[in-house]
Write an enzyme that holds these catalytic residues in place. Structure first.
Site, PDB file in Angstrom:
ATOM      1  N   ARG A  57      11.754   6.025   3.015  1.00 32.25           N
ATOM      2  CA  ARG A  57      11.914   7.481   3.060  1.00 32.25           C
ATOM      3  C   ARG A  57      12.727   7.919   4.277  1.00 32.25           C
ATOM      4  O   ARG A  57      13.451   8.924   4.226  1.00 32.25           O
ATOM      5  CB  ARG A  57      10.550   8.150   3.045  1.00 32.25           C
ATOM      6  CG  ARG A  57       9.827   8.019   1.701  1.00 32.25           C
ATOM      7  CD  ARG A  57       8.365   8.411   1.796  1.00 32.25           C
ATOM      8  NE  ARG A  57       8.201   9.762   2.299  1.00 32.25           N
ATOM      9  CZ  ARG A  57       7.053  10.242   2.755  1.00 32.25           C
ATOM     10  NH1 ARG A  57       5.969   9.470   2.772  1.00 32.25           N
ATOM     11  NH2 ARG A  57       6.983  11.489   3.191  1.00 32.25           N
ATOM     12  N   ASP A 115       2.018   5.140  -0.173  1.00 25.94           N
ATOM     13  CA  ASP A 115       1.481   6.363   0.421  1.00 25.94           C
ATOM     14  C   ASP A 115       1.124   7.397  -0.646  1.00 25.94           C
ATOM     15  O   ASP A 115       1.471   7.254  -1.821  1.00 25.94           O
ATOM     16  CB  ASP A 115       2.503   6.978   1.383  1.00 25.94           C
ATOM     17  CG  ASP A 115       2.661   6.188   2.663  1.00 25.94           C
ATOM     18  OD1 ASP A 115       1.737   5.437   3.016  1.00 25.94           O
ATOM     19  OD2 ASP A 115       3.716   6.325   3.312  1.00 25.94           O
ATOM     20  N   ARG A 152       0.847  -1.180   0.000  1.00 30.90           N
ATOM     21  CA  ARG A 152       0.000   0.000   0.000  1.00 30.90           C
ATOM     22  C   ARG A 152       0.888   1.237   0.000  1.00 30.90           C
ATOM     23  O   ARG A 152       1.390   1.650   1.041  1.00 30.90           O
ATOM     24  CB  ARG A 152      -0.925  -0.006   1.221  1.00 30.90           C
ATOM     25  CG  ARG A 152      -1.930  -1.149   1.212  1.00 30.90           C
ATOM     26  CD  ARG A 152      -2.818  -1.137   2.434  1.00 30.90           C
ATOM     27  NE  ARG A 152      -2.058  -1.387   3.657  1.00 30.90           N
ATOM     28  CZ  ARG A 152      -2.602  -1.417   4.878  1.00 30.90           C
ATOM     29  NH1 ARG A 152      -3.891  -1.197   5.036  1.00 30.90           N
ATOM     30  NH2 ARG A 152      -1.849  -1.668   5.929  1.00 30.90           N
ATOM     31  N   TYR A 199      12.132  -1.446  -4.147  1.00 32.62           N
ATOM     32  CA  TYR A 199      11.841  -0.019  -4.280  1.00 32.62           C
ATOM     33  C   TYR A 199      13.039   0.697  -4.896  1.00 32.62           C
ATOM     34  O   TYR A 199      14.195   0.289  -4.724  1.00 32.62           O
ATOM     35  CB  TYR A 199      11.539   0.611  -2.917  1.00 32.62           C
ATOM     36  CG  TYR A 199      10.151   0.338  -2.405  1.00 32.62           C
ATOM     37  CD1 TYR A 199       9.094   1.208  -2.683  1.00 32.62           C
ATOM     38  CD2 TYR A 199       9.886  -0.793  -1.640  1.00 32.62           C
ATOM     39  CE1 TYR A 199       7.818   0.963  -2.206  1.00 32.62           C
ATOM     40  CE2 TYR A 199       8.604  -1.058  -1.164  1.00 32.62           C
ATOM     41  CZ  TYR A 199       7.579  -0.169  -1.458  1.00 32.62           C
ATOM     42  OH  TYR A 199       6.316  -0.423  -0.994  1.00 32.62           O
TER      43      TYR A 199
END
Length: 260
Positions: A202, A52, A50, A111
């Site tokens: 992040r 952001d 999921r 990622y």
């Protein structure tokens, strides 16, 4: 009900994240609305992760259950038609077994984070990178990143609202590459793990950017990790440079190549 796996690309800028939310535009909601144009009813799809608000995807994976058998190419084409003009595209679509699950069958997430070091504002990549106006040192960031690889308690690098049962995760890879761009340098962070905590990537990049800028030494990344304290984390970087780049499966439904 026939089940289909979908490989999905999207620009996250106009969405409030992946997960469906009442009254807000989301990627899940966009795809479910497109499915309802093909089979009029409520649809619920499940995804590998999921993302952001503002986070993009190069190869998100989700699955849907349909009432009738569809030719995969036709279902993919029909979904892409009904998704226009939203920045969402179904790149591949394959039939899978009833017990195959986009989230629970996955054994790896990958990622990519794009960080642009350039004084002039980004034009073509605006909204697709995190931009800073100062120089960065690749070697320092790589030295700091080395402390994060492996199995650790990542409490320092998880969001306070993270819903994961445990902060202990194994980071299999964190590789950083530097490349010249028009008027600056781009740094790409490639990360691979079975799963990630909320804001973990992040938080990593925000901390490593401080290392690359010379604001903290690489060994402070190890100190921050061992502190198991969110206050020890560097600033959490903005979402626009983050991409879900791929999902790994033991029995990859997309391994057979392009269905066309």
């Amino acid at each position: 009900m026939p089940r289909y796996a979908m490989k999905i690309e999207y620009n996250g800028a106009p969405f409030a994240g992946w997960q469906r939310q009442d009254g807000l535009p989301t990627v899940q909601g966009a795809i479910e609305n497109a499915l309802a144009k093909l089979e009029p009813r409520a649809h619920t799809i499940a995804a590998a992760g999921r993302t952001d608000s503002g986070v993009h995807a190069l190869a998100q994976v989700a699955h849907c259950d349909m009432e009738r058998d569809w030719v995969p190419e036709r279902l993919m084409g029909a979904l892409n038609f009904h998704l226009k003009p939203q920045p969402v595209a179904i790149l591949d679509l394959r039939p899978v077994a009833d017990d195959w699950h986009a989230r629970f069958s996955a054994h790896e997430r990958r990622y990519v984070f794009r960080l642009l070091s350039r004084r002039a504002p980004a034009t073509h990549d605006a909204g697709l990178v995190w931009q800073v106006g100062h120089e960065l040192d690749l070697g320092l960031m790589q030295a700091g990143a080395a402390h994060l690889i492996g199995r650790h308690d990542f409490t320092t690098f998880r969001a306070s609202q993270c819903q994961a049962d445990s902060p202990i995760k194994t980071l299999d890879a964190l590789r950083i590459e530097e490349m010249p761009t028009n008027g600056g340098r781009e740094y790409r962070f490639y990360l691979r793990a079975r799963s990630f905590l909320h804001n973990q990537v992040r938080s990593f990049v925000g901390t490593l950017e401080r290392v690359g800028a010379g604001a903290m030494p690489p060994e402070n990344v190890k100190t921050a990790l061992e502190a198991r304290d969110r206050a020890a984390c560097g600033p959490v970087c903005p979402p626009q440079g983050l991409y879900l780049a791929g999902v790994g499966y033991a029995d990859d439904p997309f391994a057979g190549g392009d269905p066309r």
